[in-house]
Design an enzyme around this catalytic site. Structure first.
Site, short mmCIF file in Angstrom:
data_model
loop_
_atom_site.label_atom_id
_atom_site.label_comp_id
_atom_site.label_asym_id
_atom_site.label_seq_id
_atom_site.Cartn_x
_atom_site.Cartn_y
_atom_site.Cartn_z
N TYR A 147 0.86 -1.19 0.00
CA TYR A 147 0.00 0.00 0.00
C TYR A 147 0.90 1.24 0.00
CZ TYR A 147 -4.64 1.91 0.00
OH TYR A 147 -5.79 2.53 -0.39
N LEU A 148 1.73 1.29 -1.01
CA LEU A 148 2.87 2.21 -1.01
C LEU A 148 2.45 3.67 -1.17
CD1 LEU A 148 5.22 0.10 -3.29
CD2 LEU A 148 5.03 0.08 -0.79
N HIS A 149 3.18 4.54 -0.47
CA HIS A 149 2.97 5.99 -0.57
C HIS A 149 4.34 6.64 -0.76
CE1 HIS A 149 4.40 5.92 3.54
NE2 HIS A 149 3.38 5.15 3.90
N GLU A 150 4.32 7.97 -0.78
CA GLU A 150 5.56 8.72 -1.05
C GLU A 150 6.68 8.40 -0.05
OE1 GLU A 150 6.84 10.90 -3.46
OE2 GLU A 150 5.20 10.04 -4.60
N GLN A 165 12.44 6.87 9.13
CA GLN A 165 12.59 7.45 10.47
C GLN A 165 11.25 7.53 11.20
OE1 GLN A 165 14.91 8.35 12.46
NE2 GLN A 165 13.68 9.56 13.90
N GLN A 225 11.68 1.13 15.50
CA GLN A 225 11.94 0.00 14.61
C GLN A 225 13.33 0.13 13.97
OE1 GLN A 225 9.12 -1.94 11.68
NE2 GLN A 225 10.10 -0.48 10.30
N ASP A 253 9.19 5.22 11.83
CA ASP A 253 9.22 4.12 12.80
C ASP A 253 10.59 4.14 13.46
OD1 ASP A 253 6.60 2.77 12.28
OD2 ASP A 253 7.44 2.70 10.27
N HIS A 281 7.38 5.41 1.27
CA HIS A 281 8.07 4.22 0.73
C HIS A 281 8.89 4.59 -0.50
CE1 HIS A 281 4.31 2.32 2.52
NE2 HIS A 281 5.27 1.66 3.14
N VAL A 309 8.57 11.48 5.50
CA VAL A 309 7.93 12.24 4.42
C VAL A 309 6.55 12.64 4.92
CG1 VAL A 309 7.12 12.19 2.03
CG2 VAL A 309 9.23 11.00 2.67
O1 PAF Z 1 7.91 -0.89 8.54
C1 PAF Z 1 7.31 -1.84 7.96
O2 PAF Z 1 6.63 -1.66 6.96
C2 PAF Z 1 7.44 -3.23 8.53
O3 PAF Z 1 7.56 -3.21 9.91
C3 PAF Z 1 8.62 -4.03 7.91
C4 PAF Z 1 9.95 -3.38 8.23
C5 PAF Z 1 8.43 -4.13 6.40
C6 PAF Z 1 8.65 -5.45 8.49
O4 PAF Z 1 7.46 -6.12 8.25
#
Ligand code: PAF
Length: 287
Positions: A29-32, A145, A150, A147, A34, A173
């Site tokens: 579900y990509l956005h800017e 950044q 993470q 997350d 990603h 972003v």
């Molecule tokens: O940040 C995410 O989209 C997820 O946590 C990742 C790093 C793809 C792992 O599933």
């Protein structure tokens, strides 16, 4: 652009790629946000691999695994237009075959913040990211950044398990009104979408106080708490002002930097949990 699902196909496709290979792990579900990772990888690597996998083990009971938005055809179009070489779309059966019983756990930096509110979340993240690393064998891997914890956890795992991979953390972003881009923003109705700008507004006000010399972490946390409290559609789950490496809460920002982060529930009946953060940096270098 090739798309593969099974491990043998991934290995065959990976063997054809020029190095260095950059990996952009995503849940689709990509956005800017990603796409900014993909573009950075494109400038730094000879080949770019993107993975799309909604990882069930990083969702807790009662979280939004079933509702998590998915649109593989659109994701593939976007990745192709960004010049990605290979897309890996494993299924849950490929990643967690029957009998699966090995987990990767990072200890201390997973304890506070998101880890404290989402038990088991980081165990799922580190296990899947380790599997993505072992499958793709990239030289570099790109994370956002937004997350922040993470990214810190993955840096720790990479160091501790000696993955020969450089972790690249890219800036948040934002939409024009400051809301950090997230696939979960699609859950918001128009009123909630407007209310969601309170996260960035609160962080910006705290940042302004820091820039004016405020170093008392309680004062910075209080600014965020007050501003979020003024938005009727928002409920603060936590605000943290922590050391950017250990993620331990600070009383005073004695060093140069601190991670100011927050989680907020936005909504009337159905509540959407949003996170955001800023690195307070007296040298303005970011993470
Ligand atoms: O940040 C995410 O989209 C997820 O946590 C990742 C790093 C793809 C792992 O599933």
């Amino acid at each position: 652009m090739q798309t593969v699902t099974a491990f043998p196909d991934l290995r065959a496709a990976r063997a054809q790629l020029l190095e260095p290979v950059g990996l952009v792990p995503t849940m689709g579900y990509l956005h800017e946000g990603h796409l900014s990772l993909v573009r950075r990888a494109r400038t730094e690597c000879a080949s770019v691999v993107a993975s799309i996998f909604v990882n069930p083990t990083q969702f807790g009971p009662g979280e939004d695994l079933a509702a998590y938005p998915r649109d593989l055809p659109s994701d593939q179009r976007l990745l192709e237009s960004e010049g990605v070489d290979l897309v890996w779309t494993p299924t849950p059966e490929v990643m967690y075959p029957e009998g699966f019983q090995t987990w990767v756990t990072v200890e201390e930096v997973t304890q506070p913040l998101e880890g404290a509110r989402r038990p088991g979340h980081f165990r799922g993240v580190t296990t899947i990211v380790a599997k993505l690393f072992n499958g793709v064998l990239p030289q570099r891997a790109y994370f956002g950044q937004k997350d922040a914890q993470q990214a810190r956890v993955i840096q720790q795992m990479t160091r501790d398990l000696n993955f020969p991979i450089q972790i690249v953390v890219c800036p948040i972003v934002r939409e024009a009104d400051g809301l950090a881009m997230s696939s979960r923003n699609t859950y918001l109705d128009p009123d909630e979408r407007r209310a969601a700008t309170v996260l960035h507004h609160a962080l910006t006000q705290a940042q302004a106080a820091f820039d004016s010399g405020e170093r008392d972490a309680n004062v910075l946390r209080a600014i965020v708490t007050r501003i979020v409290g003024e938005e009727p559609l928002a409920a603060l789950q936590y605000v943290s002002c922590a050391h950017p490496e250990t993620l331990e809460e600070l009383e005073t920002i004695a060093g140069d930097r601190a991670l100011l982060s927050m989680a907020v529930y936005v909504g009337k009946t159905r509540k959407t949990r949003l996170i955001d953060n800023v690195v307070l940096d007296s040298d303005a270098q970011g993470l």
